[in-house]
Design an enzyme around this catalytic site. Structure first.
Site, PDB file in Angstrom:
ATOM      1  N   ASN A  86      33.613  56.011  45.858  1.00  0.00           N
ATOM      2  CA  ASN A  86      32.691  56.436  44.792  1.00  0.00           C
ATOM      3  C   ASN A  86      31.343  55.718  44.806  1.00  0.00           C
ATOM      4  OD1 ASN A  86      34.464  58.392  43.509  1.00  0.00           O
ATOM      5  ND2 ASN A  86      35.723  56.621  42.972  1.00  0.00           N
ATOM      6  N   ARG A 146      35.415  44.349  31.697  1.00  0.00           N
ATOM      7  CA  ARG A 146      35.833  45.752  31.644  1.00  0.00           C
ATOM      8  C   ARG A 146      37.348  45.855  31.456  1.00  0.00           C
ATOM      9  NH1 ARG A 146      33.175  48.913  36.408  1.00  0.00           N
ATOM     10  NH2 ARG A 146      33.781  50.630  35.038  1.00  0.00           N
ATOM     11  N   ASN A 158      32.167  45.403  48.863  1.00  0.00           N
ATOM     12  CA  ASN A 158      32.402  45.982  47.544  1.00  0.00           C
ATOM     13  C   ASN A 158      33.419  47.086  47.768  1.00  0.00           C
ATOM     14  OD1 ASN A 158      32.534  47.199  45.098  1.00  0.00           O
ATOM     15  ND2 ASN A 158      30.322  47.431  44.814  1.00  0.00           N
TER      16      ASN A 158
HETATM   17  C1  DQA Z   1      32.936  48.192  41.313  1.00  0.00           C
HETATM   18  C2  DQA Z   1      33.941  47.828  40.230  1.00  0.00           C
HETATM   19  C3  DQA Z   1      35.258  48.544  40.446  1.00  0.00           C
HETATM   20  O1  DQA Z   1      36.177  48.203  39.414  1.00  0.00           O
HETATM   21  C4  DQA Z   1      35.050  50.048  40.434  1.00  0.00           C
HETATM   22  O2  DQA Z   1      36.262  50.703  40.714  1.00  0.00           O
HETATM   23  C5  DQA Z   1      33.965  50.483  41.350  1.00  0.00           C
HETATM   24  C6  DQA Z   1      32.738  49.697  41.407  1.00  0.00           C
HETATM   25  C7  DQA Z   1      31.541  47.557  41.046  1.00  0.00           C
HETATM   26  O3  DQA Z   1      30.759  47.490  41.981  1.00  0.00           O
HETATM   27  O4  DQA Z   1      31.256  47.172  39.915  1.00  0.00           O
HETATM   28  O5  DQA Z   1      34.067  51.519  41.997  1.00  0.00           O
HETATM   29  O6  DQA Z   1      33.407  47.694  42.548  1.00  0.00           O
END
Ligand code: DQA
Length: 152
Positions: free
Chosen positions: A11, A107, A74
């Site tokens: 994503n 979060r 990431n």
């Molecule tokens: C993320 C944090 C993750 O929990 C989330 O699923 C993401 C983005 C971030 O860059 O803040 O896809 O890795």
């Protein structure tokens, strides 16, 4: 020149349009551009990639084992779910810096567990795209220290 793989998980290709209140308006191409500029100043070569697929991420980490000097990761949601990514990082035996754009600890509780952290040298979260640049700075120091010490 040392090479750093900067790997992005599921994503993150939607950065800039996805939940901007959480992730901001910069696109992943913007983040890559910032990394290129910072890497140049640090005398690092970077290979910046994104995938939505866990197996692809594992393959890239295995590739890094052969052809990179460090990994900035990431892993997106794979951070919180993937033992396979964790195991690949352990096998890579390279300096690893975890990055998250958002502050995962502010979060949902399911984001508080990171399988990546368990295999990383350090991490940066909650600082948006700047986190990638800071990770590169730290990585340059880790690679330099490793060069002075011989094989890990
Ligand atoms: C993320 C944090 C993750 O929990 C989330 O699923 C993401 C983005 C971030 O860059 O803040 O896809 O890795």
């Amino acid at each position: 020149m040392p090479t750093v793989f900067i790997l992005n998980g599921p994503n993150l290709n939607l950065l800039g349009v996805r939940e901007p209140a959480t992730y901001g308006y910069d696109t992943l191409a913007d983040v890559e551009q910032r990394c290129l500029v910072r890497a140049q100043a640090l005398d690092l070569a970077i290979d910046f990639r994104q995938t939505n697929h866990e197996g692809q991420m594992v393959d890239w980490i295995q590739e890094a084992r052969e052809s990179a000097d460090g990994i900035v990761l990431n892993a997106g949601a794979l951070t919180h779910t993937s033992v396979a990514v964790h195991d690949a990082l352990k096998a890579a035996d390279l300096p690893v810096i975890e990055v998250h754009l958002s502050n995962i600890f502010r979060r949902e509780s399911f984001r508080h567990l990171s399988y990546v952290s368990l295999a990383a040298d350090g991490g940066i979260f909650g600082l948006g795209p700047q986190g990638y640049e800071l990770a590169l700075e730290a990585m340059a120091a880790l690679i330099e220290a490793a060069a002075g010490e011989g094989p890990r």
